[in-house]
Scaffold this active site. Sequence first.
Site, PDB file in Angstrom:
ATOM      1  N   GLY A 295       0.811  -1.201   0.000  1.00  0.00           N
ATOM      2  CA  GLY A 295       0.000   0.000   0.000  1.00  0.00           C
ATOM      3  C   GLY A 295       0.849   1.257   0.000  1.00  0.00           C
ATOM      4  O   GLY A 295       0.406   2.323  -0.445  1.00  0.00           O
ATOM      5  N   ASN A 296       2.110   1.138   0.472  1.00  0.00           N
ATOM      6  CA  ASN A 296       3.015   2.287   0.455  1.00  0.00           C
ATOM      7  C   ASN A 296       3.418   2.681  -0.956  1.00  0.00           C
ATOM      8  O   ASN A 296       3.928   3.783  -1.168  1.00  0.00           O
ATOM      9  CB  ASN A 296       4.264   1.988   1.284  1.00  0.00           C
ATOM     10  CG  ASN A 296       3.968   1.973   2.770  1.00  0.00           C
ATOM     11  OD1 ASN A 296       3.159   2.768   3.247  1.00  0.00           O
ATOM     12  ND2 ASN A 296       4.593   1.073   3.502  1.00  0.00           N
TER      13      ASN A 296
ATOM     14  N   LYS B  81      -0.844  -5.917  15.316  1.00  0.00           N
ATOM     15  CA  LYS B  81      -0.826  -4.979  14.195  1.00  0.00           C
ATOM     16  C   LYS B  81      -1.561  -3.685  14.566  1.00  0.00           C
ATOM     17  O   LYS B  81      -2.768  -3.696  14.808  1.00  0.00           O
ATOM     18  CB  LYS B  81      -1.489  -5.601  12.968  1.00  0.00           C
ATOM     19  CG  LYS B  81      -0.768  -6.823  12.430  1.00  0.00           C
ATOM     20  CD  LYS B  81       0.596  -6.450  11.863  1.00  0.00           C
ATOM     21  CE  LYS B  81       1.290  -7.660  11.255  1.00  0.00           C
ATOM     22  NZ  LYS B  81       2.610  -7.322  10.723  1.00  0.00           N
TER      23      LYS B  81
ATOM     24  N   LYS C 271      -0.563  -9.064   2.933  1.00  0.00           N
ATOM     25  CA  LYS C 271      -0.837  -9.137   1.500  1.00  0.00           C
ATOM     26  C   LYS C 271       0.008 -10.198   0.807  1.00  0.00           C
ATOM     27  O   LYS C 271      -0.455 -10.834  -0.157  1.00  0.00           O
ATOM     28  CB  LYS C 271      -0.620  -7.784   0.836  1.00  0.00           C
ATOM     29  CG  LYS C 271       0.845  -7.421   0.726  1.00  0.00           C
ATOM     30  CD  LYS C 271       1.119  -6.195  -0.067  1.00  0.00           C
ATOM     31  CE  LYS C 271       2.597  -5.993  -0.283  1.00  0.00           C
ATOM     32  NZ  LYS C 271       3.454  -6.230   0.899  1.00  0.00           N
TER      33      LYS C 271
ATOM     34  N   LYS D 188       7.869 -12.061   3.334  1.00  0.00           N
ATOM     35  CA  LYS D 188       7.979 -12.341   1.900  1.00  0.00           C
ATOM     36  C   LYS D 188       8.620 -13.711   1.659  1.00  0.00           C
ATOM     37  O   LYS D 188       8.198 -14.449   0.753  1.00  0.00           O
ATOM     38  CB  LYS D 188       8.772 -11.237   1.201  1.00  0.00           C
ATOM     39  CG  LYS D 188       7.993  -9.940   1.042  1.00  0.00           C
ATOM     40  CD  LYS D 188       8.809  -8.882   0.341  1.00  0.00           C
ATOM     41  CE  LYS D 188       7.936  -7.698  -0.048  1.00  0.00           C
ATOM     42  NZ  LYS D 188       7.090  -7.168   1.021  1.00  0.00           N
TER      43      LYS D 188
END
Length: 312
Positions: A5-6, A119, A204, A266
Amino acid sequence: MAVGGNALTRADQTGTAEQIEANAAQMAAGISNLCEAGWSVVVVHGNGPQVGHLAIQQEGSVDLVPPQPLYSLNAMSQGQLGSVLARSIDAIQGPGTAVGVISHMIVDPEDPAFQDPTKPIGPFFTESEADTMAKRRGWVMKEDAGRGYRRMVASPQPIEMLEHTAVEALLGAGKVVLAAGGGGVAVSRDDRGGYPGVDAVIDKDAAAAVLAGSLKAEMMVLVTGVDAVLIDYGTPRARPVHEMSLTQAEQYLAEGQFPAGSMGPKIRASIDFVRESDGTAVITSAERMLEALEARSGVGTRIVPKQAGSTA
């Protein structure tokens, strides 16, 4: 491919509509390059900054309109960012090329993440305000970065995206698909066959791995801020790794080479995808994405089922 989103609201930006649209146009150019190279493309985007802004707006207007739950804010941001990206892609590839799918991701209510939400989401509160919110809303409130108290929510592992067959059909029709935005709207299964919303944040990259695995994708690309993954990061021995076998990636992760707060998610998502699909995961920057898809380019970091060359 999964992008943060960044990439749509950068760290030095406030997140105006104009800024988001300009960033989306840059992203659309890279996506279009993949299309021109012959790839069928599904894009999973993050929504951290955008859903955070929505949460702040919610709390700032409680005297005017009822605040909505986090899972609704996730759906709102999916629609917002999906629209911006679809229009940017269509401007290059032609009208109707890109389709946004409001996506729902099943999570397990018994996931350990719900026992210790970590979070942060939404605005900062004072200690007394945080105590009030905890009692009134049942929120978990914790001090964050010395700036005040914030709501903490769980980040459970995604299990299945309800709309994956729709994504497959759209790919078959030649569309660029925007799906699992923000990791998808978290839902659970109830005893009556329903899917109630769950206030949670889904990573994500983990969502992309689940979707890519269900589609039996050939490649999964995780876009980040560096061209390739480094091992021994922060030491004089730091060096890029351009290819890792599944076994090597698991070993590096177990050794602590990839912390949870940086490259760990990741690598974990890549391991999950490669194990599920026998495909290849690539971690690289947006600028080198197309190059990194070529096995012999020496660009990016590839996680493959079995070792095929040098690791560094």
